[in-house]
Design a protein around this motif. Structure first.
Motif, PDB file in Angstrom:
ATOM      1  N   SER A  16     -42.524 -15.621   0.519  1.00 15.34           N
ATOM      2  CA  SER A  16     -42.318 -16.530   1.656  1.00 15.34           C
ATOM      3  C   SER A  16     -43.606 -17.261   2.007  1.00 15.34           C
ATOM      4  O   SER A  16     -43.589 -18.445   2.319  1.00 15.34           O
ATOM      5  CB  SER A  16     -41.834 -15.758   2.885  1.00 15.34           C
TER       6      SER A  16
ATOM      7  N   LEU B  16     -44.255 -19.911  -0.737  1.00 11.89           N
ATOM      8  CA  LEU B  16     -43.325 -21.038  -0.658  1.00 11.89           C
ATOM      9  C   LEU B  16     -43.645 -21.923   0.547  1.00 11.89           C
ATOM     10  O   LEU B  16     -43.713 -23.151   0.417  1.00 11.89           O
ATOM     11  CB  LEU B  16     -41.882 -20.551  -0.579  1.00 11.89           C
ATOM     12  N   ILE B  17     -43.867 -21.331   1.712  1.00 13.21           N
ATOM     13  CA  ILE B  17     -44.135 -22.156   2.891  1.00 13.21           C
ATOM     14  C   ILE B  17     -45.489 -22.850   2.767  1.00 13.21           C
ATOM     15  O   ILE B  17     -45.652 -23.991   3.203  1.00 13.21           O
ATOM     16  CB  ILE B  17     -43.989 -21.356   4.205  1.00 13.21           C
TER      17      ILE B  17
ATOM     18  N   ASP C 291     -31.583 -22.897   2.828  1.00  7.20           N
ATOM     19  CA  ASP C 291     -32.438 -21.773   2.449  1.00  7.20           C
ATOM     20  C   ASP C 291     -31.532 -20.602   2.086  1.00  7.20           C
ATOM     21  O   ASP C 291     -31.035 -19.891   2.958  1.00  7.20           O
ATOM     22  CB  ASP C 291     -33.377 -21.430   3.611  1.00  7.20           C
TER      23      ASP C 291
ATOM     24  N   THR D 154     -39.472 -19.151   6.113  1.00  6.24           N
ATOM     25  CA  THR D 154     -39.469 -20.452   5.440  1.00  6.24           C
ATOM     26  C   THR D 154     -38.583 -21.443   6.178  1.00  6.24           C
ATOM     27  O   THR D 154     -38.954 -22.609   6.367  1.00  6.24           O
ATOM     28  CB  THR D 154     -39.014 -20.294   3.981  1.00  6.24           C
ATOM     29  N   SER D 155     -37.428 -20.991   6.630  1.00 11.04           N
ATOM     30  CA  SER D 155     -36.514 -21.868   7.384  1.00 11.04           C
ATOM     31  C   SER D 155     -37.155 -22.349   8.677  1.00 11.04           C
ATOM     32  O   SER D 155     -37.076 -23.530   9.024  1.00 11.04           O
ATOM     33  CB  SER D 155     -35.219 -21.127   7.708  1.00 11.04           C
TER      34      SER D 155
ATOM     35  N   SER E 176     -40.113 -24.739   7.939  1.00 10.30           N
ATOM     36  CA  SER E 176     -39.613 -25.980   7.330  1.00 10.30           C
ATOM     37  C   SER E 176     -38.942 -26.864   8.374  1.00 10.30           C
ATOM     38  O   SER E 176     -38.947 -28.092   8.251  1.00 10.30           O
ATOM     39  CB  SER E 176     -38.611 -25.670   6.219  1.00 10.30           C
TER      40      SER E 176
ATOM     41  N   CYS F  31     -30.062 -21.786   7.356  1.00 13.72           N
ATOM     42  CA  CYS F  31     -30.682 -20.507   7.030  1.00 13.72           C
ATOM     43  C   CYS F  31     -29.561 -19.524   6.687  1.00 13.72           C
ATOM     44  O   CYS F  31     -28.769 -19.164   7.557  1.00 13.72           O
ATOM     45  CB  CYS F  31     -31.492 -20.037   8.237  1.00 13.72           C
TER      46      CYS F  31
END
Length: 125
Positions: A69, A72-73, A90, A98-99, A102, A111
């Motif tokens: 996570s 990715l973020i 997501d 991440t959701s 983002s 999500c």
């Protein structure tokens, strides 16, 4: 950058503060400063609290905070054009980190995960 509240050792549940910065036109050209060990000194003015489990049964691994996570973020926040003004899905979002981050740039973020896990993501939001 994160810190974990380990005051409750009788359970595997933890509350972790994750500090981060958002890219903007002012800080894109800033020169990095380094400490004596050569580590970059990065200003992280924002933070989010994420409640998570330290260990779970296999069917609830989404309740754990995964290093993926963070990667990715970090990638998405450094390549905002990928998510800016977009609709994101997501899949297997887990705790929603991440959701949540983002959603600062995306128009809509869905999500998704299994019920128990997505309920924890809602709490984290």
């Amino acid at each position: 950058n994160y810190e974990c509240d380990d005051s409750n050792t009788s359970t595997t549940k933890r509350l972790t503060r994750i500090s981060f910065s958002l890219p903007n036109s002012e800080n894109l050209n800033e020169k990095l400063e380094f400490d004596q060990d050569g580590d970059a000194l990065i200003k992280r003015p924002y933070s989010i609290l994420i409640e998570h489990e330290m260990q779970t049964e296999l069917n609830l691994v989404g309740l754990q905070l995964w290093r993926a996570s963070f990667f990715l973020i970090d990638y998405l926040l450094n390549n905002v054009n990928i998510i800016q003004n977009k609709i994101l899905v997501d899949l297997g979002a887990g705790l929603g980190l991440t959701s949540i981050l983002s959603s600062v740039y995306a128009d809509i973020v869905f999500c998704t995960d299994i019920g128990t896990v997505v309920n924890q993501a809602k709490k984290n939001y």
